[in-house]
Design a protein around this motif. Structure first.
Motif, PDB file in Angstrom:
ATOM      1  N   CYS A  81      -9.116   0.038  10.975  1.00 59.46           N
ATOM      2  CA  CYS A  81      -8.368   0.247   9.721  1.00 59.46           C
ATOM      3  C   CYS A  81      -8.269   1.740   9.397  1.00 59.46           C
ATOM      4  O   CYS A  81      -7.775   2.121   8.336  1.00 59.46           O
ATOM      5  CB  CYS A  81      -9.044  -0.486   8.572  1.00 59.46           C
ATOM      6  SG  CYS A  81      -9.295  -2.244   8.881  1.00 59.46           S
ATOM      7  N   ILE A  85      -1.195   2.296  11.676  1.00 61.74           N
ATOM      8  CA  ILE A  85      -0.958   0.848  11.588  1.00 61.74           C
ATOM      9  C   ILE A  85       0.532   0.628  11.349  1.00 61.74           C
ATOM     10  O   ILE A  85       1.027   0.811  10.232  1.00 61.74           O
ATOM     11  CB  ILE A  85      -1.785   0.223  10.438  1.00 61.74           C
ATOM     12  CG1 ILE A  85      -3.270   0.478  10.664  1.00 61.74           C
ATOM     13  CG2 ILE A  85      -1.529  -1.274  10.334  1.00 61.74           C
ATOM     14  CD1 ILE A  85      -4.035   0.799   9.428  1.00 61.74           C
ATOM     15  N   CYS A 122      -6.810   2.688   5.746  1.00 61.72           N
ATOM     16  CA  CYS A 122      -5.643   1.948   5.251  1.00 61.72           C
ATOM     17  C   CYS A 122      -5.771   1.818   3.734  1.00 61.72           C
ATOM     18  O   CYS A 122      -6.876   1.607   3.225  1.00 61.72           O
ATOM     19  CB  CYS A 122      -5.650   0.560   5.904  1.00 61.72           C
ATOM     20  SG  CYS A 122      -4.497  -0.595   5.163  1.00 61.72           S
ATOM     21  N   PHE A 124      -5.301  -0.562   1.955  1.00 62.71           N
ATOM     22  CA  PHE A 124      -5.751  -1.891   1.546  1.00 62.71           C
ATOM     23  C   PHE A 124      -7.162  -2.206   2.047  1.00 62.71           C
ATOM     24  O   PHE A 124      -7.619  -3.344   1.948  1.00 62.71           O
ATOM     25  CB  PHE A 124      -4.752  -2.954   2.029  1.00 62.71           C
ATOM     26  CG  PHE A 124      -3.408  -2.763   1.395  1.00 62.71           C
ATOM     27  CD1 PHE A 124      -3.215  -3.045   0.056  1.00 62.71           C
ATOM     28  CD2 PHE A 124      -2.346  -2.224   2.126  1.00 62.71           C
ATOM     29  CE1 PHE A 124      -1.986  -2.820  -0.546  1.00 62.71           C
ATOM     30  CE2 PHE A 124      -1.119  -1.999   1.528  1.00 62.71           C
ATOM     31  CZ  PHE A 124      -0.934  -2.301   0.195  1.00 62.71           C
ATOM     32  N   LEU A 125      -7.847  -1.204   2.555  1.00 55.16           N
ATOM     33  CA  LEU A 125      -9.235  -1.403   2.982  1.00 55.16           C
ATOM     34  C   LEU A 125     -10.158  -1.274   1.774  1.00 55.16           C
ATOM     35  O   LEU A 125     -10.101  -0.285   1.040  1.00 55.16           O
ATOM     36  CB  LEU A 125      -9.607  -0.363   4.046  1.00 55.16           C
ATOM     37  CG  LEU A 125     -11.050  -0.423   4.537  1.00 55.16           C
ATOM     38  CD1 LEU A 125     -11.322  -1.726   5.286  1.00 55.16           C
ATOM     39  CD2 LEU A 125     -11.368   0.779   5.433  1.00 55.16           C
ATOM     40  N   CYS A 132     -10.788  -6.225   4.511  1.00 51.36           N
ATOM     41  CA  CYS A 132      -9.363  -6.126   4.201  1.00 51.36           C
ATOM     42  C   CYS A 132      -9.095  -6.844   2.876  1.00 51.36           C
ATOM     43  O   CYS A 132      -9.408  -8.024   2.740  1.00 51.36           O
ATOM     44  CB  CYS A 132      -8.561  -6.784   5.319  1.00 51.36           C
ATOM     45  SG  CYS A 132      -6.805  -6.841   4.984  1.00 51.36           S
ATOM     46  N   ILE A 134      -6.223  -7.585   1.739  1.00 50.06           N
ATOM     47  CA  ILE A 134      -5.005  -8.413   1.822  1.00 50.06           C
ATOM     48  C   ILE A 134      -5.077  -9.325   3.050  1.00 50.06           C
ATOM     49  O   ILE A 134      -4.063  -9.573   3.704  1.00 50.06           O
ATOM     50  CB  ILE A 134      -3.734  -7.528   1.876  1.00 50.06           C
ATOM     51  CG1 ILE A 134      -3.818  -6.510   3.028  1.00 50.06           C
ATOM     52  CG2 ILE A 134      -3.488  -6.842   0.559  1.00 50.06           C
ATOM     53  CD1 ILE A 134      -2.477  -5.874   3.372  1.00 50.06           C
ATOM     54  N   ARG A 138      -2.235  -9.724   5.891  1.00 51.21           N
ATOM     55  CA  ARG A 138      -2.305  -8.536   6.741  1.00 51.21           C
ATOM     56  C   ARG A 138      -1.216  -8.603   7.810  1.00 51.21           C
ATOM     57  O   ARG A 138      -0.827  -9.700   8.234  1.00 51.21           O
ATOM     58  CB  ARG A 138      -3.697  -8.394   7.373  1.00 51.21           C
ATOM     59  CG  ARG A 138      -4.024  -9.440   8.399  1.00 51.21           C
ATOM     60  CD  ARG A 138      -5.522  -9.515   8.613  1.00 51.21           C
ATOM     61  NE  ARG A 138      -5.902 -10.383   9.719  1.00 51.21           N
ATOM     62  CZ  ARG A 138      -5.841 -11.703   9.708  1.00 51.21           C
ATOM     63  NH1 ARG A 138      -5.370 -12.347   8.663  1.00 51.21           N
ATOM     64  NH2 ARG A 138      -6.224 -12.400  10.756  1.00 51.21           N
ATOM     65  N   PRO A 139      -0.725  -7.437   8.247  1.00 49.72           N
ATOM     66  CA  PRO A 139       0.387  -7.428   9.205  1.00 49.72           C
ATOM     67  C   PRO A 139      -0.035  -7.884  10.594  1.00 49.72           C
ATOM     68  O   PRO A 139      -1.224  -7.996  10.912  1.00 49.72           O
ATOM     69  CB  PRO A 139       0.826  -5.958   9.211  1.00 49.72           C
ATOM     70  CG  PRO A 139      -0.304  -5.183   8.647  1.00 49.72           C
ATOM     71  CD  PRO A 139      -1.095  -6.101   7.775  1.00 49.72           C
ATOM     72  N   CYS A 142      -2.587  -5.884  12.750  1.00 51.37           N
ATOM     73  CA  CYS A 142      -4.012  -6.079  12.451  1.00 51.37           C
ATOM     74  C   CYS A 142      -4.516  -7.387  13.048  1.00 51.37           C
ATOM     75  O   CYS A 142      -5.661  -7.489  13.487  1.00 51.37           O
ATOM     76  CB  CYS A 142      -4.239  -6.085  10.951  1.00 51.37           C
ATOM     77  SG  CYS A 142      -3.551  -4.638  10.143  1.00 51.37           S
ATOM     78  N   ILE A 192       1.813   1.650   7.637  1.00 51.49           N
ATOM     79  CA  ILE A 192       1.540   0.971   6.362  1.00 51.49           C
ATOM     80  C   ILE A 192       1.433   1.997   5.225  1.00 51.49           C
ATOM     81  O   ILE A 192       1.793   1.728   4.090  1.00 51.49           O
ATOM     82  CB  ILE A 192       0.261   0.093   6.483  1.00 51.49           C
ATOM     83  CG1 ILE A 192       0.187  -0.927   5.361  1.00 51.49           C
ATOM     84  CG2 ILE A 192      -1.003   0.937   6.576  1.00 51.49           C
ATOM     85  CD1 ILE A 192      -0.848  -2.033   5.600  1.00 51.49           C
TER      86      ILE A 192
END
Ligand code: SF4
Length: 200
Positions: A81, A85, A122, A124-125, A132, A134, A138-139, A142, A192
């Motif tokens: 992360c 990304i 990231c 969103f970490l 994570c 999310i 997550r995309p 990931c 991201i």
């Protein structure tokens, strides 16, 4: 970034490649066939991009269901992360809906050198937990990222970008994802942090 670590030994690389092969052989054949069919299935779906992404992520979940026995990845490990990304604008849109954070409008793809976000978390970490925030949204990048070494040593950002390691390649997943385009029928791929730059 200069690496202070040693590269993996030849034996470690052979073992990692062996784990990767064992994992590929463990995936049920019907799941592999499902992944092969996925691009055509997604392109022929008369559904929203949200539904298409959900279908792609469900197949990814099936492909990676058996991974705990083969990979070094564990809950709370977040080395990957802290790297670039790449996500699509439609994935950014899904994250935006899930988090109520507006994604930046980007009309063209942006490619970054590997060093650009090396060591930068990231947005969103959850840094305190190493989790994570999310996870269900997550995309794909990931979901696909795993390490076949027996520890996370070579995931360390000071070395990970400089070494070549055995990875999983699923072109069906990628091609299906790339077929899900924005309202202008463009495929836009960026980091991201390009879409969510508040903590960049
Ligand atoms: S979206 Fe989640 S899993 Fe992916 S890099 Fe960010 S924090 Fe890590």
């Amino acid at each position: 970034m200069e690496s202070a670590m040693q590269n993996p030994t030849e034996n470690e690389l052979i073992q990692a490649e062996s784990r990767r092969e064992a994992y590929m052989n463990a995936i049920p054949k019907e799941v592999i066939a499902q992944e092969d069919r996925l691009p055509i299935q997604i392109q022929s779906m008369n559904a929203s991009n949200k539904s298409k992404l959900q279908n792609i992520y469900l197949v990814a979940e099936e492909l990676f269901r058996l991974r705990p026995s083969f990979v070094a990845c564990k809950e709370g490990c977040s080395s990957c992360c802290h790297m670039n990304i790449s996500i699509t604008s439609e994935e950014a849109s899904r994250i935006s809906t899930a988090t109520a954070q507006k994604a930046k409008e980007i009309s063209f793809s942006i490619s970054h050198p590997l060093s650009t976000f090396a060591g930068k978390p990231c947005p969103f970490l959850d840094i305190s937990q190493g989790n994570c925030s999310i996870y269900p949204d997550r995309p794909l990048a990931c979901r696909k990222h795993v390490s076949f070494f027996d520890s996370a040593t070579y995931c360390d950002v000071t070395i990970a970008n400089d070494i070549s390691v055995p990875l999983m390649g699923f072109s069906g997943l990628d091609n299906a994802l790339y077929s899900v385009k924005n309202k202008n029928q463009n495929l836009v791929i960026a980091d991201i942090r390009d879409f969510f730059p508040s903590t960049k």
